[in-house]
Design a protein around this motif. Structure first.
Motif, PDB file in Angstrom:
ATOM      1  N   ALA A 111      60.116  38.182  62.849  1.00  0.00           N
ATOM      2  CA  ALA A 111      58.941  37.371  62.532  1.00  0.00           C
ATOM      3  C   ALA A 111      57.784  38.257  62.081  1.00  0.00           C
ATOM      4  N   PRO A 112      56.911  37.737  61.237  1.00  0.00           N
ATOM      5  CA  PRO A 112      55.765  38.538  60.798  1.00  0.00           C
ATOM      6  C   PRO A 112      54.764  38.762  61.925  1.00  0.00           C
ATOM      7  N   LEU A 113      54.181  39.933  61.927  1.00  0.00           N
ATOM      8  CA  LEU A 113      53.059  40.240  62.810  1.00  0.00           C
ATOM      9  C   LEU A 113      51.831  40.252  61.918  1.00  0.00           C
ATOM     10  N   SER A 114      51.334  39.051  61.615  1.00  0.00           N
ATOM     11  CA  SER A 114      50.270  38.934  60.617  1.00  0.00           C
ATOM     12  C   SER A 114      49.225  37.890  60.981  1.00  0.00           C
ATOM     13  N   GLY A 115      49.167  37.513  62.247  1.00  0.00           N
ATOM     14  CA  GLY A 115      48.105  36.604  62.671  1.00  0.00           C
ATOM     15  C   GLY A 115      48.600  35.356  63.368  1.00  0.00           C
ATOM     16  N   HIS A 116      49.745  34.821  62.940  1.00  0.00           N
ATOM     17  CA  HIS A 116      50.312  33.647  63.596  1.00  0.00           C
ATOM     18  C   HIS A 116      51.434  34.062  64.542  1.00  0.00           C
ATOM     19  N   TYR A 117      51.729  33.184  65.491  1.00  0.00           N
ATOM     20  CA  TYR A 117      52.809  33.447  66.438  1.00  0.00           C
ATOM     21  C   TYR A 117      54.170  33.205  65.771  1.00  0.00           C
ATOM     22  N   ALA A 118      55.209  33.719  66.416  1.00  0.00           N
ATOM     23  CA  ALA A 118      56.561  33.560  65.885  1.00  0.00           C
ATOM     24  C   ALA A 118      56.962  32.094  65.790  1.00  0.00           C
ATOM     25  N   THR A 119      56.291  31.223  66.529  1.00  0.00           N
ATOM     26  CA  THR A 119      56.622  29.793  66.487  1.00  0.00           C
ATOM     27  C   THR A 119      56.352  29.181  65.118  1.00  0.00           C
ATOM     28  N   LEU A 120      55.611  29.880  64.253  1.00  0.00           N
ATOM     29  CA  LEU A 120      55.427  29.400  62.883  1.00  0.00           C
ATOM     30  C   LEU A 120      56.780  29.273  62.185  1.00  0.00           C
ATOM     31  N   LEU A 121      57.781  30.004  62.696  1.00  0.00           N
ATOM     32  CA  LEU A 121      59.131  29.980  62.125  1.00  0.00           C
ATOM     33  C   LEU A 121      60.053  29.015  62.876  1.00  0.00           C
ATOM     34  N   ARG A 122      59.474  28.053  63.568  1.00  0.00           N
ATOM     35  CA  ARG A 122      60.295  27.084  64.306  1.00  0.00           C
ATOM     36  C   ARG A 122      61.306  26.405  63.381  1.00  0.00           C
ATOM     37  N   GLY A 123      60.836  25.976  62.215  1.00  0.00           N
ATOM     38  CA  GLY A 123      61.728  25.324  61.261  1.00  0.00           C
ATOM     39  C   GLY A 123      62.802  26.256  60.732  1.00  0.00           C
ATOM     40  N   THR A 124      62.465  27.539  60.615  1.00  0.00           N
ATOM     41  CA  THR A 124      63.443  28.540  60.177  1.00  0.00           C
ATOM     42  C   THR A 124      64.562  28.646  61.202  1.00  0.00           C
ATOM     43  N   VAL A 125      64.167  28.774  62.462  1.00  0.00           N
ATOM     44  CA  VAL A 125      65.141  28.880  63.558  1.00  0.00           C
ATOM     45  C   VAL A 125      65.991  27.622  63.636  1.00  0.00           C
ATOM     46  N   GLU A 126      65.345  26.482  63.583  1.00  0.00           N
ATOM     47  CA  GLU A 126      66.051  25.205  63.753  1.00  0.00           C
ATOM     48  C   GLU A 126      67.150  25.024  62.708  1.00  0.00           C
ATOM     49  N   LEU A 175      66.983  38.866  59.268  1.00  0.00           N
ATOM     50  CA  LEU A 175      66.259  38.043  58.300  1.00  0.00           C
ATOM     51  C   LEU A 175      64.769  38.294  58.524  1.00  0.00           C
ATOM     52  N   ALA A 176      64.108  38.856  57.512  1.00  0.00           N
ATOM     53  CA  ALA A 176      62.693  39.201  57.622  1.00  0.00           C
ATOM     54  C   ALA A 176      61.861  38.253  56.776  1.00  0.00           C
ATOM     55  N   VAL A 177      60.849  37.660  57.375  1.00  0.00           N
ATOM     56  CA  VAL A 177      59.989  36.715  56.681  1.00  0.00           C
ATOM     57  C   VAL A 177      58.652  37.379  56.369  1.00  0.00           C
ATOM     58  N   CYS A 178      58.369  37.569  55.098  1.00  0.00           N
ATOM     59  CA  CYS A 178      57.102  38.118  54.611  1.00  0.00           C
ATOM     60  C   CYS A 178      56.892  39.569  55.033  1.00  0.00           C
ATOM     61  N   GLN A 179      55.820  39.842  55.778  1.00  0.00           N
ATOM     62  CA  GLN A 179      55.372  41.206  56.091  1.00  0.00           C
ATOM     63  C   GLN A 179      56.459  42.124  56.636  1.00  0.00           C
ATOM     64  N   PRO A 180      57.346  41.686  57.547  1.00  0.00           N
ATOM     65  CA  PRO A 180      58.329  42.626  58.095  1.00  0.00           C
ATOM     66  C   PRO A 180      59.399  43.078  57.104  1.00  0.00           C
ATOM     67  N   SER A 181      59.381  42.549  55.882  1.00  0.00           N
ATOM     68  CA  SER A 181      60.351  43.007  54.893  1.00  0.00           C
ATOM     69  C   SER A 181      60.271  44.517  54.703  1.00  0.00           C
ATOM     70  N   VAL A 182      59.060  45.065  54.737  1.00  0.00           N
ATOM     71  CA  VAL A 182      58.875  46.509  54.530  1.00  0.00           C
ATOM     72  C   VAL A 182      59.442  47.325  55.695  1.00  0.00           C
ATOM     73  N   PRO A 183      59.016  47.093  56.951  1.00  0.00           N
ATOM     74  CA  PRO A 183      59.598  47.882  58.038  1.00  0.00           C
ATOM     75  C   PRO A 183      61.090  47.625  58.249  1.00  0.00           C
ATOM     76  N   VAL A 184      61.578  46.420  57.978  1.00  0.00           N
ATOM     77  CA  VAL A 184      63.013  46.139  58.107  1.00  0.00           C
ATOM     78  C   VAL A 184      63.792  46.941  57.072  1.00  0.00           C
ATOM     79  N   LEU A 185      63.294  46.999  55.845  1.00  0.00           N
ATOM     80  CA  LEU A 185      63.968  47.772  54.803  1.00  0.00           C
ATOM     81  C   LEU A 185      63.945  49.260  55.149  1.00  0.00           C
ATOM     82  N   ALA A 186      62.814  49.735  55.670  1.00  0.00           N
ATOM     83  CA  ALA A 186      62.709  51.140  56.059  1.00  0.00           C
ATOM     84  C   ALA A 186      63.657  51.462  57.211  1.00  0.00           C
ATOM     85  N   ALA A 187      63.689  50.602  58.224  1.00  0.00           N
ATOM     86  CA  ALA A 187      64.571  50.825  59.371  1.00  0.00           C
ATOM     87  C   ALA A 187      66.039  50.828  58.936  1.00  0.00           C
ATOM     88  N   THR A 188      66.382  49.934  58.016  1.00  0.00           N
ATOM     89  CA  THR A 188      67.761  49.860  57.519  1.00  0.00           C
ATOM     90  C   THR A 188      68.140  51.139  56.782  1.00  0.00           C
TER      91      THR A 188
END
Length: 412
Positions: A111-126, A175-188
């Motif tokens: 989930a992005p660490l950009s101001g909203h909680y991970a629950t913003l992705l409730r629909g993604t998880v569901e 699966l990275a949504v928005c901001q974490p795409s960069v650190p996920v790609l780097a970690a990979t």
């Protein structure tokens, strides 16, 4: 000082919020002489509007207690399986006896660490629950993390991704949504280069700022124009007492929310006026939809200053990743080392946060991934939020993502 003034204003309005809440309840009771009258409905709507507009919105719940797999209702239990001071790894555990073998691929949503909680992705998880064993990173509100726990920066974010992959074991998909795409790609890239057995089997990057020089949006242009020093001087504040994290330097959630609102201020003003008229007219269904959306949207969290400022500098201002300058704890991150992890990129045609082409750039940078381990999808007619939530996500995007993941499992 601004953070302290924000807290003081919130405290000062507490008695008025309580009075407004009581007033709305009283006017809505059939024993009140104004009950059911146009004046009564208008006054009640005014009270409720004031209370909802000035309250602090707490962290929402996921509230996902079941899913359907092949027409069978399967119970779901949310559990914390791993935890650090800055993040909890949540697992949406399904009743295993009811889950078929082809719906057990392990998927961690970053989930992005950009101001909203991970629950913003409730629909993604569901939407993913019927097809995958789903986990999600639940980042902590920095104002709730004591200063004694130390700092948290972009390198620490990458550490968390790697540690969670190791915890979940081989064959995990990310699966990275928005901001974490960069650190996920780097970690990979780091895990692939190290020959780490826990390197993800695939990564899906959705609406991520891999190269913000491509088709820059208003957000990208603002960051570039202001520069790193402006952000360091103007938006970083100290958490006030009595929050557990008092003294910690943060980028406050209320500032981020102000930025989000300003980008589409006319739409938000119209939505709130419509909400008021729905209350006056007694349109409970429409008013409930408004509350449900804004209860989530207005719930914001503070970000650690170190992480926020490094992201501004390295991702949005100096573009380290696409320029081959990105480093992790002094070590160069080489995206050409990714050869064992599948890559899917997803973009929205109308995305005004991460413009079309910014996420696709990962496909160009990761030169050594075999063609049969790649996929890209640009979804027509959706903006940033629609990439991972809503009807288009559920009916058109999610099936493609799940199919890609299953293809990578079949290759293993």
């Amino acid at each position: 000082m601004l953070y302290q003034l924000f807290e003081l204003n919130h405290a000062a309005l507490s008695p008025w919020r309580a009075a407004a809440k009581w007033g709305a309840a009283a006017l809505g009771h059939e024993s009140h002489p104004l009950y059911g009258t146009e004046l009564g409905r208008t006054l009640a709507a005014s009270c409720e509007f004031f209370e909802t507009s000035t309250r602090r919105y707490g962290k929402p719940e996921f509230g996902l207690s079941e899913t359907k797999i092949g027409g069978v209702t399967v119970p779901v239990c949310e559990e914390v399986v791993h935890e650090t001071p800055f993040c909890r790894l949540l697992h949406f555990k399904r009743e295993e006896s009811l889950v078929p073998e082809d719906a057990r691929s392990r998927l961690m949503i970053v989930a992005p660490l950009s101001g909203h909680y991970a629950t913003l992705l409730r629909g993604t998880v569901e939407a993913l629950l019927p097809s995958h064993d789903v986990y999600i990173t639940d980042w902590a509100d920095a104002r709730m993390v004591p200063l004694s726990e130390g700092a948290f920066d972009l390198d620490d974010y990458i550490d968390h991704v790697r540690d969670f992959c190791a915890f979940l074991g081989e064959g995990t998909h990310l699966l990275a949504v928005c901001q974490p795409s960069v650190p996920v790609l780097a970690a990979t890239a780091l895990m692939n280069e190290d020959g780490d057995a826990h390197a993800p089997r695939s990564i899906t990057l959705m609406g991520g700022p891999i190269d913000t020089r491509v088709n820059p949006t208003e957000v990208n242009n603002f960051a570039t124009a202001q520069g790193y020093d402006w952000f360091a001087s103007n938006v970083i504040m100290s958490v006030p007492w009595p929050h557990p994290g008092h003294g910690r330097e943060v980028y406050p959630g209320f500032l981020q929310l102000s930025g989000f609102m300003a980008m589409n201020i006319n739409r938000h003003v119209t939505a709130h006026w419509d909400y008021f008229t729905h209350l006056v007219d007694g349109d409970g269904s429409s008013a409930t939809k408004h509350r449900d959306f804004y209860d989530e949207y207005l719930a914001v969290m503070d970000l650690p200053a170190e992480y926020y400022l490094q992201t501004i500098r390295r991702v949005f201002v100096e573009h380290h990743l696409p320029r081959g300058l990105f480093a992790y704890r002094g070590r160069k991150v080489d995206l050409t080392k990714i050869s064992r992890t599948g890559l899917m990129t997803v973009e929205g045609e109308k995305d005004d946060i991460s413009g079309v082409g910014q996420t696709l750039a990962a496909q160009v940078l990761c030169k050594n991934i075999p063609d049969d381990m790649r996929a890209h999808h640009e979804q027509e007619g959706v903006g940033h939020y629609g990439v991972f939530n809503g009807t288009r996500w559920e009916e058109e995007i999610e099936p493609l993502v799940s199919a890609f993941i299953k293809r990578q499992d079949a290759r293993a």
